[in-house]
Design a protein around this motif. Structure first.
Motif, PDB file in Angstrom:
ATOM      1  N   ALA A   8       0.857  -1.201   0.000  1.00  0.00           N
ATOM      2  CA  ALA A   8       0.000   0.000   0.000  1.00  0.00           C
ATOM      3  C   ALA A   8       0.887   1.243   0.000  1.00  0.00           C
ATOM      4  O   ALA A   8       1.826   1.342  -0.781  1.00  0.00           O
ATOM      5  CB  ALA A   8      -0.964  -0.032   1.176  1.00  0.00           C
ATOM      6  N   GLN A   9       0.612   2.184   0.903  1.00  0.00           N
ATOM      7  CA  GLN A   9       1.429   3.403   0.944  1.00  0.00           C
ATOM      8  C   GLN A   9       2.526   3.320   1.988  1.00  0.00           C
ATOM      9  O   GLN A   9       3.220   4.312   2.250  1.00  0.00           O
ATOM     10  CB  GLN A   9       0.552   4.633   1.235  1.00  0.00           C
ATOM     11  N   TYR A  10       2.754   2.136   2.591  1.00  0.00           N
ATOM     12  CA  TYR A  10       3.602   2.059   3.773  1.00  0.00           C
ATOM     13  C   TYR A  10       5.067   1.742   3.498  1.00  0.00           C
ATOM     14  O   TYR A  10       5.907   1.915   4.378  1.00  0.00           O
ATOM     15  CB  TYR A  10       3.037   1.017   4.748  1.00  0.00           C
ATOM     16  N   TRP A  11       5.418   1.249   2.322  1.00  0.00           N
ATOM     17  CA  TRP A  11       6.782   0.776   2.081  1.00  0.00           C
ATOM     18  C   TRP A  11       7.817   1.850   2.399  1.00  0.00           C
ATOM     19  O   TRP A  11       8.800   1.597   3.105  1.00  0.00           O
ATOM     20  CB  TRP A  11       6.918   0.303   0.622  1.00  0.00           C
ATOM     21  N   GLU A  12       7.618   3.060   1.911  1.00  0.00           N
ATOM     22  CA  GLU A  12       8.603   4.120   2.111  1.00  0.00           C
ATOM     23  C   GLU A  12       8.666   4.558   3.576  1.00  0.00           C
ATOM     24  O   GLU A  12       9.724   4.965   4.063  1.00  0.00           O
ATOM     25  CB  GLU A  12       8.275   5.321   1.220  1.00  0.00           C
ATOM     26  N   ASP A  13       7.566   4.438   4.291  1.00  0.00           N
ATOM     27  CA  ASP A  13       7.537   4.854   5.690  1.00  0.00           C
ATOM     28  C   ASP A  13       8.379   3.954   6.587  1.00  0.00           C
ATOM     29  O   ASP A  13       8.785   4.375   7.673  1.00  0.00           O
ATOM     30  CB  ASP A  13       6.096   4.879   6.211  1.00  0.00           C
ATOM     31  N   PHE A  14       8.616   2.715   6.162  1.00  0.00           N
ATOM     32  CA  PHE A  14       9.379   1.773   6.977  1.00  0.00           C
ATOM     33  C   PHE A  14      10.859   1.674   6.578  1.00  0.00           C
ATOM     34  O   PHE A  14      11.586   0.848   7.120  1.00  0.00           O
ATOM     35  CB  PHE A  14       8.742   0.383   6.935  1.00  0.00           C
ATOM     36  N   LEU A  15      11.318   2.494   5.638  1.00  0.00           N
ATOM     37  CA  LEU A  15      12.738   2.506   5.312  1.00  0.00           C
ATOM     38  C   LEU A  15      13.537   2.920   6.550  1.00  0.00           C
ATOM     39  O   LEU A  15      13.060   3.700   7.371  1.00  0.00           O
ATOM     40  CB  LEU A  15      12.997   3.496   4.164  1.00  0.00           C
ATOM     41  N   PRO A  16      14.775   2.360   6.747  1.00  0.00           N
ATOM     42  CA  PRO A  16      15.562   1.520   5.833  1.00  0.00           C
ATOM     43  C   PRO A  16      15.250   0.029   5.917  1.00  0.00           C
ATOM     44  O   PRO A  16      15.844  -0.763   5.203  1.00  0.00           O
ATOM     45  CB  PRO A  16      16.985   1.782   6.313  1.00  0.00           C
ATOM     46  N   LEU A  17      14.309  -0.357   6.789  1.00  0.00           N
ATOM     47  CA  LEU A  17      14.018  -1.776   6.993  1.00  0.00           C
ATOM     48  C   LEU A  17      13.440  -2.433   5.755  1.00  0.00           C
ATOM     49  O   LEU A  17      13.615  -3.637   5.528  1.00  0.00           O
ATOM     50  CB  LEU A  17      13.050  -1.928   8.170  1.00  0.00           C
ATOM     51  N   THR A  18      12.740  -1.654   4.935  1.00  0.00           N
ATOM     52  CA  THR A  18      12.088  -2.200   3.746  1.00  0.00           C
ATOM     53  C   THR A  18      12.881  -1.980   2.458  1.00  0.00           C
ATOM     54  O   THR A  18      12.378  -2.295   1.380  1.00  0.00           O
ATOM     55  CB  THR A  18      10.678  -1.597   3.601  1.00  0.00           C
ATOM     56  N   PHE A  19      14.093  -1.468   2.543  1.00  0.00           N
ATOM     57  CA  PHE A  19      14.932  -1.426   1.339  1.00  0.00           C
ATOM     58  C   PHE A  19      15.096  -2.831   0.751  1.00  0.00           C
ATOM     59  O   PHE A  19      15.189  -3.002  -0.466  1.00  0.00           O
ATOM     60  CB  PHE A  19      16.318  -0.872   1.663  1.00  0.00           C
ATOM     61  N   THR A  20      15.120  -3.844   1.615  1.00  0.00           N
ATOM     62  CA  THR A  20      15.435  -5.203   1.183  1.00  0.00           C
ATOM     63  C   THR A  20      14.269  -6.170   1.297  1.00  0.00           C
ATOM     64  O   THR A  20      14.444  -7.370   1.065  1.00  0.00           O
ATOM     65  CB  THR A  20      16.602  -5.746   2.022  1.00  0.00           C
ATOM     66  N   ARG A  21      13.073  -5.675   1.602  1.00  0.00           N
ATOM     67  CA  ARG A  21      11.924  -6.578   1.783  1.00  0.00           C
ATOM     68  C   ARG A  21      10.611  -5.813   1.669  1.00  0.00           C
ATOM     69  O   ARG A  21      10.580  -4.604   1.911  1.00  0.00           O
ATOM     70  CB  ARG A  21      11.979  -7.249   3.167  1.00  0.00           C
ATOM     71  N   PRO A  22       9.525  -6.526   1.352  1.00  0.00           N
ATOM     72  CA  PRO A  22       8.201  -5.912   1.456  1.00  0.00           C
ATOM     73  C   PRO A  22       7.813  -5.733   2.918  1.00  0.00           C
ATOM     74  O   PRO A  22       8.400  -6.343   3.818  1.00  0.00           O
ATOM     75  CB  PRO A  22       7.278  -6.938   0.778  1.00  0.00           C
ATOM     76  N   VAL A  23       6.809  -4.923   3.152  1.00  0.00           N
ATOM     77  CA  VAL A  23       6.309  -4.681   4.505  1.00  0.00           C
ATOM     78  C   VAL A  23       5.921  -5.988   5.190  1.00  0.00           C
ATOM     79  O   VAL A  23       6.182  -6.186   6.384  1.00  0.00           O
ATOM     80  CB  VAL A  23       5.110  -3.711   4.457  1.00  0.00           C
ATOM     81  N   ALA A  24       5.331  -6.907   4.452  1.00  0.00           N
ATOM     82  CA  ALA A  24       4.833  -8.163   5.030  1.00  0.00           C
ATOM     83  C   ALA A  24       5.931  -9.025   5.628  1.00  0.00           C
ATOM     84  O   ALA A  24       5.660  -9.887   6.478  1.00  0.00           O
ATOM     85  CB  ALA A  24       4.071  -8.967   3.975  1.00  0.00           C
TER      86      ALA A  24
END
Length: 388
Positions: A8-24
């Motif tokens: 959804a709109q959350y991927w960028e909000d969880f960076l840097p943790l999501t640089f290498t994975r989806p939110v799920a």
């Protein structure tokens, strides 16, 4: 039926943790968000709607009827049943946001949705990295009930001391716990399969020590803390999450923090989680490209995958470290350490991509895990397109 996890709109909000994975694929509680939904809905096939460069590792959905989920929330039992009962073209909405829908991915479009139902009541939602540790107690409680209901714990060895109810402690098969103290008065404690708590450790729940993970000799662990699979932790930690395959094996303190996979904190690495003036902590926000007030008095370290600190590293309150960074210079690093930083300071050179992949291969091979071509492509994309 396939489960389709949407960033959804959350991927960028969880960076840097999501640089290498989806939110799920982030971990909070005992499970990742994906693992939790697979368990709740009893659907094993999964796919992702995520960034294009991640699709080589995290497959795009097949063109079949699917259950579409925004994964980063804890559902009530009623919501789980509502999701299971969705018919084709139906969706659930929470605070004007689509959370779940049954749709055909062949012609994926929200126009397929003919009926939307508002979810009643309040959900526990994770919207930023600090939510992972701030709400981790609730996630541990949720997963503890999900994983242990109707099952019997392995017995706790008589060499240990238990303070609290034995029903709030669960030990999976193959776990080893000796000559330690465990306090479940403060929260539940889950010890995963083949995990180990070495002698002299002190645990105050809620705590999740996942499969194959270890607490080293004399570790002091305050909840709410999650140590992901095949990680090693020593020294003192308070309210942290390690996604998995990372080490903080020696003395030093880390609190109110989230650490990705394949990271290593050198001996006596310390991360401050409280400012000297007791003011709210600011953290770097990749979407807004500036430091923003978290509203929290306690916030320590957010670290992306494959990053490392040297011995005696001292990290300021509210430090964000990107992917594959190496911090080894004297003095306090800045509160934002760039992806592939070689040294940790602002003016330092970048870690050579080829060398970074070589190191990752060596680190992963020690756990009998391979660095795949898809992993290398992800690192290459981050190296070329994300400088901070």
């Amino acid at each position: 039926m396939q489960l389709v996890f949407s960033d959804a709109q959350y991927w960028e909000d969880f960076l840097p943790l999501t640089f290498t994975r989806p939110v799920a694929e982030m971990r909070c509680g005992i499970l990742t968000f994906a693992e939790r939904w697979i368990k709740l809905l009893n659907i094993s096939e999964k796919a992702y709607i995520t960034e294009e460069y991640l699709e080589g590792k995290y497959p795009h959905p097949k063109e079949v009827e699917s259950l579409f989920i925004v994964p980063n929330f804890l559902p009530t039992l009623k919501v789980v049943e509502q999701i299971k009962e969705l018919k084709s073209g139906e969706a659930l909405v929470y605070e004007n946001e689509l959370l779940a829908a049954r749709i055909n991915m062949k012609n994926f479009s929200l126009s397929q949705i003919e009926k939307m139902t508002d979810i009643e009541g309040e959900l526990i939602f994770f919207k930023q990295p600090t939510d992972l540790f701030s709400l981790n107690d609730k996630a541990i409680n949720f997963d503890f009930e999900l994983l242990t209901k109707g099952r019997k714990s392995q017995p706790l060895s008589e060499t240990n001391g238990l303070l609290g109810n034995a029903s709030d402690l669960f030990i999976e098969e193959g776990a080893v716990v000796e000559f330690s103290t465990l306090n479940t008065k403060t929260g539940k404690i889950y010890i995963g399969k083949d995990a180990e708590i070495m002698e002299g450790c002190h645990l105050r729940g809620p705590i999740a020590l996942c499969e194959g993970a270890k607490f080293n000799l004399g570790a002091k662990i305050y909840g709410a803390t999650t140590i992901g699979p095949h990680s090693k932790v020593g020294g003192e930690v308070n309210n942290i999450i390690i996604f998995g395959y990372s080490n903080k094996g020696h003395d030093g303190f880390v609190g109110n923090s989230v650490i990705g996979e394949w990271c290593n904190l050198g001996a006596d690495t310390n991360s401050s989680n409280l400012k000297n003036n007791y003011a709210n902590v600011k953290l770097w926000n990749y979407r807004q490209k500036k430091f923003i007030d978290t509203g929290l008095q306690f916030a320590g370290l957010i670290m992306g995958d494959h990053s490392k600190t040297a011995i005696n590293t001292q990290l300021n309150t509210g430090t964000v470290v990107g992917v594959a960074a190496n911090i080894f210079k004297t003095g306090f690093p800045p509160n934002l350490v760039s992806n592939f930083s070689w040294g940790g300071m602002k003016a330092d050179a970048r870690f050579n991509l080829e060398k970074a992949c070589e190191v990752a291969e060596k680190v992963m091979s020690r756990r009998k895990v391979s660095l795949t071509d898809a992993d290398k492509d992800i690192l290459k994309h981050i190296y070329e397109h994300f400088t901070d």
